[in-house]
Design a protein around this motif. Structure first.
Motif, PDB file in Angstrom:
ATOM      1  N   ILE A 100       0.831  -1.067   0.004  1.00  0.00           N
ATOM      2  CA  ILE A 100      -0.038   0.105   0.023  1.00  0.00           C
ATOM      3  C   ILE A 100       0.874   1.087   0.158  1.00  0.00           C
ATOM      4  O   ILE A 100       0.489   2.385  -0.627  1.00  0.00           O
ATOM      5  N   GLU A 101       1.798   1.224   0.845  1.00  0.00           N
ATOM      6  CA  GLU A 101       2.862   2.352   0.995  1.00  0.00           C
ATOM      7  C   GLU A 101       3.322   2.695  -0.291  1.00  0.00           C
ATOM      8  O   GLU A 101       3.520   3.913  -0.837  1.00  0.00           O
ATOM      9  N   ASP A 102       3.815   1.521  -1.096  1.00  0.00           N
ATOM     10  CA  ASP A 102       4.616   1.771  -2.348  1.00  0.00           C
ATOM     11  C   ASP A 102       3.797   2.299  -3.524  1.00  0.00           C
ATOM     12  O   ASP A 102       3.969   3.063  -4.028  1.00  0.00           O
ATOM     13  N   ALA A 103       2.587   1.736  -3.330  1.00  0.00           N
ATOM     14  CA  ALA A 103       1.551   1.851  -4.464  1.00  0.00           C
ATOM     15  C   ALA A 103       1.017   3.351  -4.423  1.00  0.00           C
ATOM     16  O   ALA A 103       0.985   4.186  -5.441  1.00  0.00           O
ATOM     17  N   LEU A 104       0.949   3.828  -3.000  1.00  0.00           N
ATOM     18  CA  LEU A 104       0.380   5.454  -2.998  1.00  0.00           C
ATOM     19  C   LEU A 104       1.317   6.364  -3.163  1.00  0.00           C
ATOM     20  O   LEU A 104       1.275   7.485  -3.871  1.00  0.00           O
ATOM     21  N   ALA A 105       2.530   5.994  -2.652  1.00  0.00           N
ATOM     22  CA  ALA A 105       3.837   6.910  -3.207  1.00  0.00           C
ATOM     23  C   ALA A 105       4.057   6.826  -4.724  1.00  0.00           C
ATOM     24  O   ALA A 105       4.270   8.158  -5.197  1.00  0.00           O
ATOM     25  N   ARG A 106       3.789   5.775  -5.407  1.00  0.00           N
ATOM     26  CA  ARG A 106       3.855   5.749  -6.715  1.00  0.00           C
ATOM     27  C   ARG A 106       2.833   6.566  -7.579  1.00  0.00           C
ATOM     28  O   ARG A 106       2.893   7.433  -8.524  1.00  0.00           O
ATOM     29  N   TRP A 107       1.388   6.261  -7.135  1.00  0.00           N
ATOM     30  CA  TRP A 107       0.276   6.620  -7.915  1.00  0.00           C
ATOM     31  C   TRP A 107      -0.380   8.007  -7.355  1.00  0.00           C
ATOM     32  O   TRP A 107      -1.339   8.293  -8.109  1.00  0.00           O
ATOM     33  N   GLU A 108      -0.148   8.443  -6.340  1.00  0.00           N
ATOM     34  CA  GLU A 108      -0.948   9.586  -5.745  1.00  0.00           C
ATOM     35  C   GLU A 108       0.010  10.503  -5.356  1.00  0.00           C
ATOM     36  O   GLU A 108       0.037  10.644  -4.187  1.00  0.00           O
ATOM     37  N   PRO A 109       0.355  11.472  -6.137  1.00  0.00           N
ATOM     38  CA  PRO A 109       1.318  12.757  -5.905  1.00  0.00           C
ATOM     39  C   PRO A 109       0.676  13.849  -5.325  1.00  0.00           C
ATOM     40  O   PRO A 109       1.378  14.790  -4.757  1.00  0.00           O
ATOM     41  N   ARG A 110      -0.564  13.784  -5.106  1.00  0.00           N
ATOM     42  CA  ARG A 110      -1.394  14.828  -4.387  1.00  0.00           C
ATOM     43  C   ARG A 110      -1.282  14.737  -2.726  1.00  0.00           C
ATOM     44  O   ARG A 110      -1.737  15.719  -2.234  1.00  0.00           O
ATOM     45  N   VAL A 111      -0.645  13.697  -2.353  1.00  0.00           N
ATOM     46  CA  VAL A 111      -0.673  13.456  -0.840  1.00  0.00           C
ATOM     47  C   VAL A 111       0.576  13.054  -0.472  1.00  0.00           C
ATOM     48  O   VAL A 111       1.461  12.274  -1.319  1.00  0.00           O
ATOM     49  N   THR A 112       0.979  13.176   0.935  1.00  0.00           N
ATOM     50  CA  THR A 112       1.976  12.651   1.382  1.00  0.00           C
ATOM     51  C   THR A 112       1.494  11.669   2.551  1.00  0.00           C
ATOM     52  O   THR A 112       0.884  12.204   3.470  1.00  0.00           O
ATOM     53  N   VAL A 113       1.732  10.438   2.300  1.00  0.00           N
ATOM     54  CA  VAL A 113       1.125   9.338   3.170  1.00  0.00           C
ATOM     55  C   VAL A 113       1.934   9.573   4.568  1.00  0.00           C
ATOM     56  O   VAL A 113       3.387   9.590   4.631  1.00  0.00           O
ATOM     57  N   THR A 114       1.227   9.728   5.698  1.00  0.00           N
ATOM     58  CA  THR A 114       2.062   9.898   7.109  1.00  0.00           C
ATOM     59  C   THR A 114       2.013   8.426   7.887  1.00  0.00           C
ATOM     60  O   THR A 114       2.909   8.324   8.807  1.00  0.00           O
ATOM     61  N   ASN A 115       0.930   7.777   7.443  1.00  0.00           N
ATOM     62  CA  ASN A 115       0.922   6.342   8.057  1.00  0.00           C
ATOM     63  C   ASN A 115      -0.012   5.407   7.463  1.00  0.00           C
ATOM     64  O   ASN A 115      -1.153   5.983   7.045  1.00  0.00           O
ATOM     65  N   VAL A 116       0.496   4.090   7.675  1.00  0.00           N
ATOM     66  CA  VAL A 116      -0.507   3.105   6.889  1.00  0.00           C
ATOM     67  C   VAL A 116      -0.525   1.903   7.998  1.00  0.00           C
ATOM     68  O   VAL A 116       0.774   1.450   8.341  1.00  0.00           O
ATOM     69  N   ALA A 117      -1.766   1.670   8.330  1.00  0.00           N
ATOM     70  CA  ALA A 117      -1.627   0.707   9.578  1.00  0.00           C
ATOM     71  C   ALA A 117      -2.777  -0.492   8.863  1.00  0.00           C
ATOM     72  O   ALA A 117      -3.812  -0.027   8.585  1.00  0.00           O
ATOM     73  N   VAL A 118      -2.399  -1.519   9.165  1.00  0.00           N
ATOM     74  CA  VAL A 118      -2.960  -2.731   8.714  1.00  0.00           C
ATOM     75  C   VAL A 118      -3.261  -3.516  10.058  1.00  0.00           C
ATOM     76  O   VAL A 118      -2.263  -4.172  10.618  1.00  0.00           O
ATOM     77  N   THR A 119      -4.595  -3.810  10.815  1.00  0.00           N
ATOM     78  CA  THR A 119      -4.723  -4.340  11.979  1.00  0.00           C
ATOM     79  C   THR A 119      -5.744  -5.323  11.585  1.00  0.00           C
ATOM     80  O   THR A 119      -6.733  -5.379  10.848  1.00  0.00           O
ATOM     81  N   PRO A 120      -5.652  -6.258  12.489  1.00  0.00           N
ATOM     82  CA  PRO A 120      -6.725  -7.540  12.598  1.00  0.00           C
ATOM     83  C   PRO A 120      -8.179  -6.876  12.913  1.00  0.00           C
ATOM     84  O   PRO A 120      -7.955  -6.033  13.716  1.00  0.00           O
ATOM     85  N   GLY A 121      -9.094  -7.565  12.315  1.00  0.00           N
ATOM     86  CA  GLY A 121     -10.380  -6.922  12.841  1.00  0.00           C
ATOM     87  C   GLY A 121     -11.274  -7.945  13.706  1.00  0.00           C
ATOM     88  O   GLY A 121     -10.527  -8.669  14.247  1.00  0.00           O
ATOM     89  N   GLU A 122     -12.207  -8.003  14.076  1.00  0.00           N
ATOM     90  CA  GLU A 122     -13.278  -8.847  14.820  1.00  0.00           C
ATOM     91  C   GLU A 122     -13.307 -10.073  14.316  1.00  0.00           C
ATOM     92  O   GLU A 122     -13.320 -11.198  15.031  1.00  0.00           O
ATOM     93  N   GLU A 123     -13.328 -10.234  13.034  1.00  0.00           N
ATOM     94  CA  GLU A 123     -13.502 -11.423  12.343  1.00  0.00           C
ATOM     95  C   GLU A 123     -12.177 -11.817  11.850  1.00  0.00           C
ATOM     96  O   GLU A 123     -11.285 -11.229  11.732  1.00  0.00           O
ATOM     97  N   PRO A 124     -11.917 -13.345  12.056  1.00  0.00           N
ATOM     98  CA  PRO A 124     -10.470 -13.919  11.707  1.00  0.00           C
ATOM     99  C   PRO A 124      -9.911 -13.310  10.283  1.00  0.00           C
ATOM    100  O   PRO A 124      -8.946 -13.375  10.032  1.00  0.00           O
ATOM    101  N   SER A 125     -10.889 -13.092   9.139  1.00  0.00           N
ATOM    102  CA  SER A 125     -10.402 -12.600   8.129  1.00  0.00           C
ATOM    103  C   SER A 125     -10.297 -11.337   7.665  1.00  0.00           C
ATOM    104  O   SER A 125     -10.032 -11.073   6.597  1.00  0.00           O
ATOM    105  N   LEU A 126     -11.027 -10.472   8.753  1.00  0.00           N
ATOM    106  CA  LEU A 126     -11.052  -9.000   8.318  1.00  0.00           C
ATOM    107  C   LEU A 126      -9.704  -8.478   8.895  1.00  0.00           C
ATOM    108  O   LEU A 126      -9.144  -8.718  10.043  1.00  0.00           O
TER     109      LEU A 126
END
Length: 128
Positions: A77-103
């Motif tokens: 996600i960080e790599d794709a946003l840096a490459r394809w969205e020049p209108r933003v500077t990404v400050t944080n990407v967090a990928v966390t588990p959800g309540e369901e095992p697959s989320l």
């Protein structure tokens, strides 16, 4: 100050008519959020004229919801946003588990460069 000349103007997704019956358009912060979502939703190779566009989250389908899987998703996600969205500077990407095992919850924080305003996008993704 209007940000439209810098951020652009594009069709609002999903495509639908506006209040006047014409195609509805998005501008400014809404257009940037749509673009970030499009990057997350698109697999490299889907767009004929931009074969590298997207971040490839579907490659994680059927993977276990482990720290390693989530770290790989975060990196992609960080790599794709840096490459394809020049209108933003990404400050944080967090990928966390959800309540369901697959989320997993993808939380993207960024700063819009045109007006230096912070924004974020929370995107649910199911591994199964």
């Amino acid at each position: 100050m209007t940000t439209e000349p810098w951020t652009g103007k594009g069709p609002r997704f999903p495509l639908r008519p506006g209040g006047d019956g014409r195609l509805a358009y998005a501008t400014g912060a809404e257009l940037v959020r749509q673009a970030v979502t499009a990057i997350l939703d698109t697999e490299p190779g889907e767009r004929v004229m931009l074969p590298g566009f997207g971040c490839g989250l579907r490659r994680y389908l059927m993977e276990p919801n482990t720290t390693a899987t989530r770290a790989g998703m975060q990196r992609d996600i960080e790599d794709a946003l840096a490459r394809w969205e020049p209108r933003v500077t990404v400050t944080n990407v967090a990928v966390t588990p959800g309540e369901e095992p697959s989320l997993v919850w993808i939380d993207i924080s960024y700063v819009r460069l045109v007006d230096r305003r912070e924004d974020n996008l929370v995107y649910p993704f199911y591994l199964r």
